[in-house]
Design an enzyme around this catalytic site. Structure first.
Site, PDB file in Angstrom:
ATOM      1  CD  GLU A 117      -2.941  -1.143   0.148  1.00 56.70           C
ATOM      2  OE1 GLU A 117      -2.965  -0.176  -0.644  1.00 56.70           O
ATOM      3  OE2 GLU A 117      -3.691  -2.126   0.039  1.00 56.70           O
ATOM      4  CG  HIS A 143      -7.589  -5.015   8.179  1.00 56.99           C
ATOM      5  ND1 HIS A 143      -6.998  -6.200   7.788  1.00 56.99           N
ATOM      6  CD2 HIS A 143      -7.283  -4.114   7.209  1.00 56.99           C
ATOM      7  CE1 HIS A 143      -6.369  -6.010   6.639  1.00 56.99           C
ATOM      8  NE2 HIS A 143      -6.526  -4.754   6.276  1.00 56.99           N
ATOM      9  CG  HIS A 212      -9.710  -3.308   2.976  1.00 56.09           C
ATOM     10  ND1 HIS A 212      -9.088  -3.441   1.751  1.00 56.09           N
ATOM     11  CD2 HIS A 212      -8.711  -3.391   3.890  1.00 56.09           C
ATOM     12  CE1 HIS A 212      -7.786  -3.616   1.932  1.00 56.09           C
ATOM     13  NE2 HIS A 212      -7.537  -3.576   3.228  1.00 56.09           N
TER      14      HIS A 212
END
Length: 274
Positions: A117, A143, A212
């Protein structure tokens, strides 16, 4: 020779990643964390750097980050293991002079690379640098369980989601008066989700990825962690409220306005108007 593992930034990353794992926000290799540093932060540790730093090009140039060092979590790395082997799970990288790529100066041993990411992080760093005049230095993705759960039952709209979180806990409006940005579901680890996240980061320090996780920004590791922690606590309260049949009373619009006035913050207008 000073040991970089004892530096404030490595120790801070160890604490943040360990705390996030203990919270249940970062199962397996879930989550990622980046901290923007200054040259002065890493200068005492040059003797710890790799003799031949690996160079990795960025998928798109980021000239705003030119010559900037960061400490980052690694791709495929488990947050629970950072405390056991920081050099294997973290890395200090420095963007090159034209923002086209970066060198891995320390850590990420055994040919490891930064989080997948990284495009979302670097693009978000660029926007938060501009939005906060350089104050924000941390981007954290995790998360957070209850925030994810709410994306299945609430309308995924910034104003609606923000207002519910503000009502779920009194401190929320004070901690994130700018509200929560929300994306549509998107494939993670792509430039597209990175660009969409960065666009929301122009306006919000918190951005939800439905089904997500969440992205949070802040000037320090504590502030970014605390921002997500505050929103997640409100989400937990809301999950319990909905499971008990819903709200019978809540914080009113007038009370939210009074709260903002007391603490000198300007609440997101669209959320306040609901």
């Amino acid at each position: 020779m000073q040991n970089i593992t004892q530096s404030w930034f490595v120790q801070g990353m160890i604490k943040a990643t360990t705390d996030a794992w203990l919270k249940g926000w970062d199962e397996r290799n879930g989550g990622n964390l980046t901290l923007r540093l200054d040259d002065a932060d890493i200068a005492p540790y040059h003797d710890n750097f790799h003799a031949q730093p690996r160079y990795i090009p960025l998928s798109q140039p980021m000239p705003l980050l030119a010559n900037t060092p960061f400490i980052v979590t690694g791709s495929g790395k488990f947050f629970r293991n950072v405390q056991l082997d920081p050099a294997a799970n973290l890395g200090v990288v420095k963007v090159d002079s034209d923002g086209a790529g970066y060198h891995i100066l320390w850590g990420l041993t055994h040919e490891a690379v930064p989080t997948s990411e990284l495009p979302a992080h670097f693009l978000s760093h660029c926007e938060r640098i501009k939005a906060t005049n350089g104050k924000d230095r941390v981007i954290m993705h995790c998360h957070a369980t209850n925030l994810i759960a709410l994306t299945y039952v609430l309308e995924n709209d910034t104003a609606v989601f923000t207002r519910q979180l503000w009502e779920g806990s009194t401190e929320c409006l004070v901690v994130f008066p700018d509200g929560v940005g929300i994306l549509p579901w998107m494939v993670p680890g792509t430039d597209e989700i990175g660009q969409a996240t960065a666009q929301e980061m122009q306006k919000h320090s918190l951005v939800l990825w439905p089904f997500h996780g969440v992205f949070g920004s802040g000037p320090t590791l504590d502030e970014a962690f605390g921002l997500i922690d505050t929103a997640e606590k409100s989400a937990e309260v809301l999950v319990k409220i909905y499971s008990m049949g819903g709200m019978k009373q809540t914080i009113t619009r007038e009370e939210l306005i009074a709260l903002g006035e007391r603490f000198g913050v300007t609440p997101l207008a669209s959320a306040l108007a609901l």
